[in-house]
Motif scaffolding. Structure first.
Motif, PDB file in Angstrom:
ATOM      1  N   ALA A 220       0.863  -1.178   0.000  1.00 37.35           N
ATOM      2  CA  ALA A 220       0.000   0.000   0.000  1.00 37.35           C
ATOM      3  C   ALA A 220       0.898   1.227   0.000  1.00 37.35           C
ATOM      4  CB  ALA A 220      -0.938   0.009   1.214  1.00 37.35           C
ATOM      5  N   SER A 221       0.355   2.368  -0.367  1.00 38.69           N
ATOM      6  CA  SER A 221       1.132   3.601  -0.408  1.00 38.69           C
ATOM      7  C   SER A 221       0.199   4.773  -0.196  1.00 38.69           C
ATOM      8  CB  SER A 221       1.866   3.745  -1.749  1.00 38.69           C
ATOM      9  OG  SER A 221       0.948   3.777  -2.823  1.00 38.69           O
ATOM     10  N   CYS A 222       0.805   5.917   0.186  1.00 35.57           N
ATOM     11  CA  CYS A 222       0.049   7.142   0.409  1.00 35.57           C
ATOM     12  C   CYS A 222       0.993   8.327   0.277  1.00 35.57           C
ATOM     13  CB  CYS A 222      -0.632   7.147   1.786  1.00 35.57           C
ATOM     14  SG  CYS A 222       0.532   7.232   3.167  1.00 35.57           S
ATOM     15  N   VAL A 223       0.422   9.516   0.225  1.00 38.60           N
ATOM     16  CA  VAL A 223       1.160  10.777   0.209  1.00 38.60           C
ATOM     17  C   VAL A 223       0.693  11.588   1.409  1.00 38.60           C
ATOM     18  CG1 VAL A 223       1.612  12.906  -1.056  1.00 38.60           C
ATOM     19  CG2 VAL A 223       1.426  10.756  -2.296  1.00 38.60           C
ATOM     20  N   CYS A 224       1.631  12.034   2.228  1.00 35.88           N
ATOM     21  CA  CYS A 224       1.293  12.774   3.441  1.00 35.88           C
ATOM     22  C   CYS A 224       2.295  13.900   3.638  1.00 35.88           C
ATOM     23  CB  CYS A 224       1.270  11.843   4.654  1.00 35.88           C
ATOM     24  SG  CYS A 224       2.878  11.121   5.056  1.00 35.88           S
ATOM     25  N   ASP A 225       2.060  14.728   4.664  1.00 43.81           N
ATOM     26  CA  ASP A 225       3.010  15.772   4.995  1.00 43.81           C
ATOM     27  C   ASP A 225       3.923  15.284   6.115  1.00 43.81           C
ATOM     28  OD1 ASP A 225       1.369  15.771   7.181  1.00 43.81           O
ATOM     29  OD2 ASP A 225       0.582  17.792   6.893  1.00 43.81           O
ATOM     30  N   SER A 232      -3.323  11.916  -0.018  1.00 43.80           N
ATOM     31  CA  SER A 232      -3.959  10.940  -0.904  1.00 43.80           C
ATOM     32  C   SER A 232      -3.439   9.567  -0.543  1.00 43.80           C
ATOM     33  CB  SER A 232      -3.666  11.256  -2.379  1.00 43.80           C
ATOM     34  OG  SER A 232      -2.280  11.180  -2.644  1.00 43.80           O
ATOM     35  N   SER A 233      -4.207   8.538  -0.870  1.00 40.68           N
ATOM     36  CA  SER A 233      -3.827   7.175  -0.520  1.00 40.68           C
ATOM     37  C   SER A 233      -4.444   6.219  -1.526  1.00 40.68           C
ATOM     38  CB  SER A 233      -4.281   6.824   0.906  1.00 40.68           C
ATOM     39  OG  SER A 233      -5.688   6.984   1.031  1.00 40.68           O
ATOM     40  N   THR A 234      -3.844   5.035  -1.622  1.00 37.01           N
ATOM     41  CA  THR A 234      -4.370   3.998  -2.502  1.00 37.01           C
ATOM     42  C   THR A 234      -5.534   3.277  -1.820  1.00 37.01           C
ATOM     43  OG1 THR A 234      -2.775   2.403  -1.632  1.00 37.01           O
ATOM     44  CG2 THR A 234      -2.125   3.674  -3.579  1.00 37.01           C
ATOM     45  N   PRO A 235      -6.424   2.681  -2.591  1.00 32.48           N
ATOM     46  CA  PRO A 235      -7.550   1.956  -1.977  1.00 32.48           C
ATOM     47  C   PRO A 235      -7.098   0.828  -1.055  1.00 32.48           C
ATOM     48  CG  PRO A 235      -7.992   2.356  -4.300  1.00 32.48           C
ATOM     49  CD  PRO A 235      -6.567   2.759  -4.061  1.00 32.48           C
ATOM     50  N   ILE A 329       4.944   7.614   0.784  1.00 36.45           N
ATOM     51  CA  ILE A 329       5.221   6.515   1.701  1.00 36.45           C
ATOM     52  C   ILE A 329       4.727   5.220   1.073  1.00 36.45           C
ATOM     53  CG2 ILE A 329       4.913   5.624   4.035  1.00 36.45           C
ATOM     54  CD1 ILE A 329       6.322   8.257   4.002  1.00 36.45           C
ATOM     55  N   GLY A 330       5.614   4.226   1.031  1.00 37.98           N
ATOM     56  CA  GLY A 330       5.247   2.883   0.613  1.00 37.98           C
ATOM     57  C   GLY A 330       5.282   1.933   1.798  1.00 37.98           C
TER      58      GLY A 330
END
Length: 378
Positions: A220-225, A232-235, A329-330
């Protein structure tokens, strides 16, 4: 390609004509400043207020038509923007020039009459220059309106001479290069904006492709501060932390809320802060949890907390620097069998010990070896 240039030019003309129609519709109330100015001059010179009422007729007629045909005009702008822009600007020019002509003819003959006519006409001409006319509309619509306005006034006051006619034609000829220069500047700005929009759409497509590739490399992965707030994040990330029956995604939530312990939350916060200040990818091992009542995967298999490996890097800002405020982030699930490995190996060795061969060979094995030694001696 030629087809792309032709399409871009058609889009440019339609956009500029629609913008011009909208500009004239919004700027039409400004023309009511002319009656105020004429009224002040008439009061100062003790003239009749009939000229003030006459010059207000043009803006009043245009505003009344704008209100009466608002729905049809909006539909025409959406369907035929070039025709709509030309018609709106032509109607505005005709109404305002007619009001100016009526107002100046009510003034006493003299320099005041010519001064008011010239000043108001140049003001309207400057306002109309903010719009856009196609070459054909400028030559066949605007120039006849302006020349008729100019010649009709001078014919009414008895000043229609060959120099006056030449001056009107010369003004129209001088307006052509000014219109071309303005059109070239607007065309260059439109091309830059169009290229920027295409590049932005291309970058969005690349980002979607990169996110798809990341979803195959990581669980899974996402984008954060740097504070862990998810942008945003993957399902799969949403399903893992919020459950498959979720109604919302992780956007706006903090990754620190899913740490298994306060100490892990502090470690994760330090990891994100270090990543925000570094342009190189970083990696850490931590433990996440979906909550005490989490009954979906992976918590249904690994319990309330699961060891995960986080790999991330900082995304560059729009200025092109290597370090940014957004972090990619992965997440990879860790090896959950390391704790149970000793017990599993002991049970496996006990099970295999019953299947080991005998330490002493059976009798038929000794006979076979004696026969083999006898055959070798023979």
């Amino acid at each position: 390609p030629a087809e792309d240039s032709a399409q871009a030019w058609a889009e440019f003309v339609q956009q500029r004509c629609a913008e011009s129609a909208d500009f004239v519709r919004r700027a039409s109330p400004v023309m009511f400043a002319m009656p105020v100015i004429l009224g002040a001059q008439a009061w100062y010179h003790s003239l009749s207020l009939l000229s003030v009422l006459a010059v207000a007729v043009g803006p009043l007629c245009f505003c009344a038509g704008k209100v009466a045909f608002a729905a049809r005009l909006d539909r025409l702008v959406a369907q035929r923007p070039v025709i709509a822009g030309t018609c709106v600007q032509a109607a505005f020019a005709a109404c305002v020039f007619g009001g100016i002509l009526a107002a100046t003819l009510t003034l006493p003959a003299g320099t005041m009459q010519h001064r008011v006519f010239l000043g108001t006409t140049l003001g309207v001409l400057g306002l109309l220059s903010k719009g856009y006319w196609t070459s054909r509309a400028h030559a066949l619509v605007f120039c006849p309106i302006y020349v008729s306005h100019w010649l009709l006034f001078h014919w009414s006051v008895g000043w229609l001479t060959p120099p006056v006619v030449f001056a009107s034609v010369l003004q129209c000829l001088l307006l052509l290069p000014m219109r071309r220069a303005q059109e070239a500047q607007s065309w260059a700005s439109f091309l830059n904006a169009r290229a920027l929009d295409r590049e932005r759409a291309h970058l969005k497509a690349l980002q979607s492709a990169h996110v798809s590739v990341l979803s195959t490399l990581f669980d899974a992965s996402c984008v954060c501060d740097e504070n862990g707030r998810v942008r945003s994040s993957t399902p799969h990330m949403d399903d893992m932390l919020l459950g498959p029956d979720r109604k919302h995604d992780l956007t706006g939530k903090s990754l620190l809320d899913f740490a298994s312990a306060p100490e892990e939350a502090q470690r994760l916060l330090g990891f994100l802060s270090d990543m925000a200040r570094s342009s190189a990818p970083l990696r850490m091992q931590t433990s996440l949890t979906g909550g005490q009542s989490a009954s979906w995967w992976p918590w249904s298999v690994f319990g309330g907390a699961a060891d995960v490996a986080l790999t991330g890097t900082s995304l560059p800002l729009s200025g092109g620097s290597g370090v940014g405020q957004w972090l990619c982030i992965g997440l990879q699930m860790g090896d959950q069998t390391s704790v149970q490995a000793p017990a599993a190996l002991t049970a496996l060795s006990t099970r295999l010990s019953s299947c080991l061969p005998w330490t002493t060979p059976p009798p038929h094995g000794r006979r076979l070896r004696r026969r083999a030694r006898g055959a070798h001696r023979w």
